[in-house]
Design an enzyme around this catalytic site. Structure first.
Site, PDB file in Angstrom:
ATOM      1  N   GLU A 108      -3.722   5.318  -6.183  1.00 35.25           N
ATOM      2  CA  GLU A 108      -2.335   5.322  -5.686  1.00 35.25           C
ATOM      3  C   GLU A 108      -2.454   5.363  -4.173  1.00 35.25           C
ATOM      4  OE1 GLU A 108       0.704   6.017  -4.173  1.00 35.25           O
ATOM      5  OE2 GLU A 108       0.886   8.034  -5.031  1.00 35.25           O
ATOM      6  N   CYS A 151       4.087   8.046   0.813  1.00 36.00           N
ATOM      7  CA  CYS A 151       3.679   6.633   0.717  1.00 36.00           C
ATOM      8  C   CYS A 151       4.865   5.737   0.395  1.00 36.00           C
ATOM      9  CB  CYS A 151       2.651   6.459  -0.396  1.00 36.00           C
ATOM     10  SG  CYS A 151       1.225   7.477  -0.170  1.00 36.00           S
ATOM     11  N   GLU A 174       1.855   1.907   8.291  1.00 35.53           N
ATOM     12  CA  GLU A 174       2.694   3.044   7.885  1.00 35.53           C
ATOM     13  C   GLU A 174       2.791   4.032   9.050  1.00 35.53           C
ATOM     14  OE1 GLU A 174       2.423   4.781   3.523  1.00 35.53           O
ATOM     15  OE2 GLU A 174       0.440   4.339   4.284  1.00 35.53           O
TER      16      GLU A 174
HETATM   17  C1  SIN Z   1       3.302   9.749  -2.394  1.00 32.22           C
HETATM   18  O1  SIN Z   1       3.652   9.831  -1.251  1.00 32.22           O
HETATM   19  O2  SIN Z   1       2.272   9.167  -2.704  1.00 32.22           O
HETATM   20  C2  SIN Z   1       4.054  10.348  -3.544  1.00 32.22           C
HETATM   21  C3  SIN Z   1       5.492  10.379  -3.399  1.00 32.22           C
HETATM   22  C4  SIN Z   1       6.201  10.781  -4.661  1.00 32.22           C
HETATM   23  O3  SIN Z   1       5.617  11.057  -5.700  1.00 32.22           O
HETATM   24  O4  SIN Z   1       7.407  10.817  -4.619  1.00 32.22           O
END
Ligand code: SIN
Length: 491
Positions: A258, A292, A389
């Site tokens: 991820e 993310c 990002e």
């Molecule tokens: C992440 O920033 O990877 C996870 C965000 C989320 O689960 O809402």
């Protein structure tokens, strides 16, 4: 109120120590300080573990695997439910610990504990639903497919969600009958250690779930190359994810990744202005912009652009910025000096390339790692924030004219995690949902995260899905059983 080591001992389970084989691993001479990013103060120190502790943890996982996988699914589910219950009971302690080491406002930390507990509950329920199949085949054969746990799992989780990113991986792994060694982020290990302690208290046997932290490259290299680790899962940056995936190739592990995103959030002229502003705030400023799936590029159509910019900036200017442990705050610090520097560089670079600051744009005097929540207009693809990002509280607005232009701009990225669009036109809703090239698309909302839906990206945002019924499949192997038959029912 400064947080110091005594805070950790207020609750028995908050010992701040890694757990290997059901006991605390406190035996290293080298330590790592855990800092409060809001104040720079040292909360406590943790042992700096390395390759030998990672190998010891995997050995315990191997020893525990057989009896754990042979339990009835309902027995594992019961222990996971007990773990969830303890997490909820400890919600306030865990949230304060999280805010102290991660910096997010206390209200967000409480929300994350609920989110984390949600994964445990969901996968406790899914444990009993790993159904197999019977496939119609030849007259003299029947084909059965059963699902079995992959085996020992290595996992590495990030600092931005110190609880939820752990339970999103560990709960499905344990539910399916796997055992896990998790390396928590060295920036936020205390929440992870507390979760492991609660898992033990809930009855999850020693060795089933180990949590370590320390020398990240050393531990990462063991988790990705050890022949007894069957599956590796990582949440973090794309750059690190690529290295870890390559390391896993030597033993051909199952992998889920991820990784980073570069989420577009598109506001069309026909959007409900209030809904779009609320959605942009939720998506962009959650966790002080450090997720993310945070909107990284906000694309706004000509006709609504100025009203949207004004309304967004007015809301952003009202944010209460400060130490999450002191009073009500909406925005906390960035996690490290490097993270702060990147935000500053993105703002400076954008302004140099012609962006205009509508609100914010400067350091915030709440502390060294605080940045003012910022709205910029006049963003273009020539700016660094278009391609990288920002991972901070900066909302850059890109102006566009047509739907085709917005779509092309939105999709022009190697990432493919989340995208957002705001429109009241049902035809456009479907066009966007289908044409945005991302693993997750949110229309008229800034929220995509929930334990009930698959979470994950395409292209360089990763492999596999977490959460939902698909999340447990990442920890299961399919086994085909071919059953020969002879004879017929006699008349
Ligand atoms: C992440 O920033 O990877 C996870 C965000 C989320 O689960 O809402």
């Amino acid at each position: 109120m400064p947080i110091s080591t005594p805070f950790l001992s207020q609750s028995a389970f908050l010992e701040g120590l890694p757990i290997i084989g059901g006991v605390c691993a406190a035996t290293t001479e080298q330590v790592i300080p855990v800092l409060n990013p809001a104040t720079g103060e040292t909360i406590t120190v943790i042992p700096r573990l390395g390759a030998s502790e990672a190998m010891r943890a995997i050995k315990y996982n191997v020893e525990a695997l057989q009896s754990w996988r042979c339990l009835a699914a309902a027995e594992r589910a019961g222990m996971l439910q007990a773990w969830r219950g303890l997490i909820i009971q400890s919600r306030d302690d865990l949230a304060r610990l999280m805010t102290a080491e991660q910096g997010k406002p206390l209200s967000e930390a409480r929300g994350e504990i609920d989110y984390a507990a949600g994964f445990v509950e969901w996968f406790a329920e899914e444990a009993r639903r790993t159904y197999g199949e019977i496939i119609p085949s030849a007259r003299d054969r029947r084909i059965l497919v059963i699902k079995q746990p992959v085996g020992v799992v290595g996992a590495i989780t990030p600092w931005n969600f110190p609880a939820a990113m752990i339970t999103r991986k560990v709960a499905p792994a344990l539910a399916s009958g796997c055992t896990v060694t998790l390396k928590a982020s060295e920036l936020t290990p205390l929440t992870a250690f507390a979760l492991a302690r609660l898992a033990l208290e809930a009855g999850i046997p020693p060795g089933v779930f180990n949590v370590i932290a320390g020398d990240a490259p050393e531990i990462g290299s063991v988790l990705t190359s050890h022949p007894d680790v069957a599956k590796f899962t990582f949440t973090g940056s794309t750059a690190v994810g690529k290295v870890l995936t390559a390391q896993c190739a030597t033993t051909l592990k199952r992998v889920s990744m991820e990784l980073g995103g570069n989420a577009p959030l598109i506001v069309f002229d026909d959007a409900d202005l209030d809904v779009a502003v609320a959605g942009a705030i939720t998506s962009k400023f959650r966790n002080t912009g450090q997720t993310c799936i945070c909107a990284n590029r906000i694309l706004v159509q000509d006709g609504i652009h100025d009203r949207f910019a004004e309304a967004l900036a007015a809301r952003v200017a009202e944010f209460r910025v400060g130490n999450g442990l002191e009073g009500d705050t909406d925005q906390g610090p960035l996690i490290t000096p490097a993270a702060y520097r990147k935000v500053r560089d993105h703002v400076d670079d954008a302004v140099r390339h012609g962006a205009r600051v509508v609100t914010g744009g400067q350091h915030h005097d709440a502390g060294e790692l605080f940045h003012q929540p910022t709205v910029l207009v006049g963003a273009t693809e020539a700016m660094r924030l278009a391609g990288e990002e920002t991972f901070g509280p900066v909302a850059p607005l890109f102006r566009f004219k047509s739907e085709a232009e917005a779509l092309a701009l939105a999709n022009r990225t190697r990432s493919g995690l989340a995208a957002y669009a705001f429109t009241r036109d049902m035809d456009r809703f479907w066009r966007m949902a289908e044409a945005l090239e991302f693993g997750m698309v949110a229309i008229n909302t800034g929220v995509v995260s929930t334990e009930t839906a698959p979470f994950g990206g395409i292209r360089e945002s990763g492999l596999g899905r977490e959460g939902s019924r698909h999340g447990i499949a990442e920890y299961l192997e399919l086994k085909t059983i071919s059953l020969g038959l002879s004879g017929q029912v006699q008349a």
